[in-house]
Design a protein around this motif. Structure first.
Motif, PDB file in Angstrom:
ATOM      1  N   CYS A 135       5.919   1.124  -2.950  1.00  0.00           N
ATOM      2  CA  CYS A 135       5.048   1.966  -2.133  1.00  0.00           C
ATOM      3  C   CYS A 135       5.252   1.610  -0.667  1.00  0.00           C
ATOM      4  CB  CYS A 135       3.594   1.738  -2.549  1.00  0.00           C
ATOM      5  SG  CYS A 135       2.412   2.674  -1.556  1.00  0.00           S
ATOM      6  N   PRO A 143      -0.913  -5.319  -2.894  1.00  0.00           N
ATOM      7  CA  PRO A 143      -2.330  -5.196  -3.227  1.00  0.00           C
ATOM      8  C   PRO A 143      -2.637  -4.363  -4.468  1.00  0.00           C
ATOM      9  CG  PRO A 143      -1.804  -3.717  -1.425  1.00  0.00           C
ATOM     10  CD  PRO A 143      -0.560  -4.530  -1.689  1.00  0.00           C
ATOM     11  N   ILE A 192      -1.102   7.445  -2.013  1.00  0.00           N
ATOM     12  CA  ILE A 192       0.259   7.526  -1.483  1.00  0.00           C
ATOM     13  C   ILE A 192       1.204   7.957  -2.606  1.00  0.00           C
ATOM     14  CG2 ILE A 192       2.170   6.173  -0.512  1.00  0.00           C
ATOM     15  CD1 ILE A 192      -0.133   6.552   1.466  1.00  0.00           C
ATOM     16  N   ALA A 248       3.377   2.149   1.817  1.00  0.00           N
ATOM     17  CA  ALA A 248       2.178   1.844   2.613  1.00  0.00           C
ATOM     18  C   ALA A 248       1.912   0.340   2.727  1.00  0.00           C
ATOM     19  CB  ALA A 248       0.970   2.554   2.034  1.00  0.00           C
ATOM     20  N   HIS A 249       1.865  -0.351   1.595  1.00  0.00           N
ATOM     21  CA  HIS A 249       1.527  -1.780   1.635  1.00  0.00           C
ATOM     22  C   HIS A 249       2.448  -2.632   0.774  1.00  0.00           C
ATOM     23  CE1 HIS A 249      -2.293   0.529   2.282  1.00  0.00           C
ATOM     24  NE2 HIS A 249      -2.171  -0.106   3.429  1.00  0.00           N
ATOM     25  N   HIS A 264      -3.179   1.849  -5.494  1.00  0.00           N
ATOM     26  CA  HIS A 264      -3.914   1.213  -4.394  1.00  0.00           C
ATOM     27  C   HIS A 264      -4.453   2.233  -3.402  1.00  0.00           C
ATOM     28  CE1 HIS A 264      -4.085  -1.126  -0.461  1.00  0.00           C
ATOM     29  NE2 HIS A 264      -4.987  -1.714  -1.223  1.00  0.00           N
ATOM     30  N   GLY A 265      -3.781   3.368  -3.288  1.00  0.00           N
ATOM     31  CA  GLY A 265      -4.198   4.385  -2.329  1.00  0.00           C
ATOM     32  C   GLY A 265      -3.561   5.709  -2.683  1.00  0.00           C
ATOM     33  N   SER A 321       3.454  -2.662  -2.575  1.00  0.00           N
ATOM     34  CA  SER A 321       3.447  -2.946  -4.012  1.00  0.00           C
ATOM     35  C   SER A 321       4.639  -2.248  -4.660  1.00  0.00           C
ATOM     36  CB  SER A 321       2.145  -2.453  -4.665  1.00  0.00           C
ATOM     37  OG  SER A 321       1.081  -3.315  -4.321  1.00  0.00           O
TER      38      SER A 321
END
Ligand code: FES
Length: 108
Positions: A63, A81, A49, A65-66, A46-47, A68
């Protein structure tokens, strides 16, 4: 290419991911609660990271960050996401050496 030593078994603490880079390929190595060592792609899909900075829960790494959570067995995220899997690598153990060939991923 053949498998490269990435770390020692004795360096791994349960559920504490480490980032390794055999031939420049970022991979997260994780020893789970049962002592099984897993290796999956380190970069969240997703990014940008590093999953080695994430949280291990059972057979997933989340993760930070968000949120997942990627399966250590299949590389697939269990929730959005992220929706693309990370690669899963074959881990070989030779004595205290953890060996990974970054050019070979498991067919899931
Ligand atoms: S960067 Fe990993 S879930 Fe968004």
């Amino acid at each position: 290419m053949s498998a490269e030593r990435v770390c020692g078994v004795s360096e791994l603490e349960q559920d504490m991911p480490i980032r390794v880079e055999p031939s420049g390929v970022p991979i997260t190595v994780i020893k789970d609660a049962e002592g099984v060592i897993h290796a999956i792609g380190d970069t969240c899909t997703h990014g940008e990271i590093s999953l080695s900075e994430g949280f291990v829960e059972g057979d997933t790494v989340e993760c930070w960050a968000h949120g997942s959570a990627f399966s250590l067995l299949t590389g697939k995220p269990g929730n959005l996401p992220a929706y693309e899997p990370v690669p899963v690598y074959i881990v070989e153990i030779d004595g205290d050496d953890v060996l990974i060939d970054p050019t070979v991923t498991k067919e899931i």
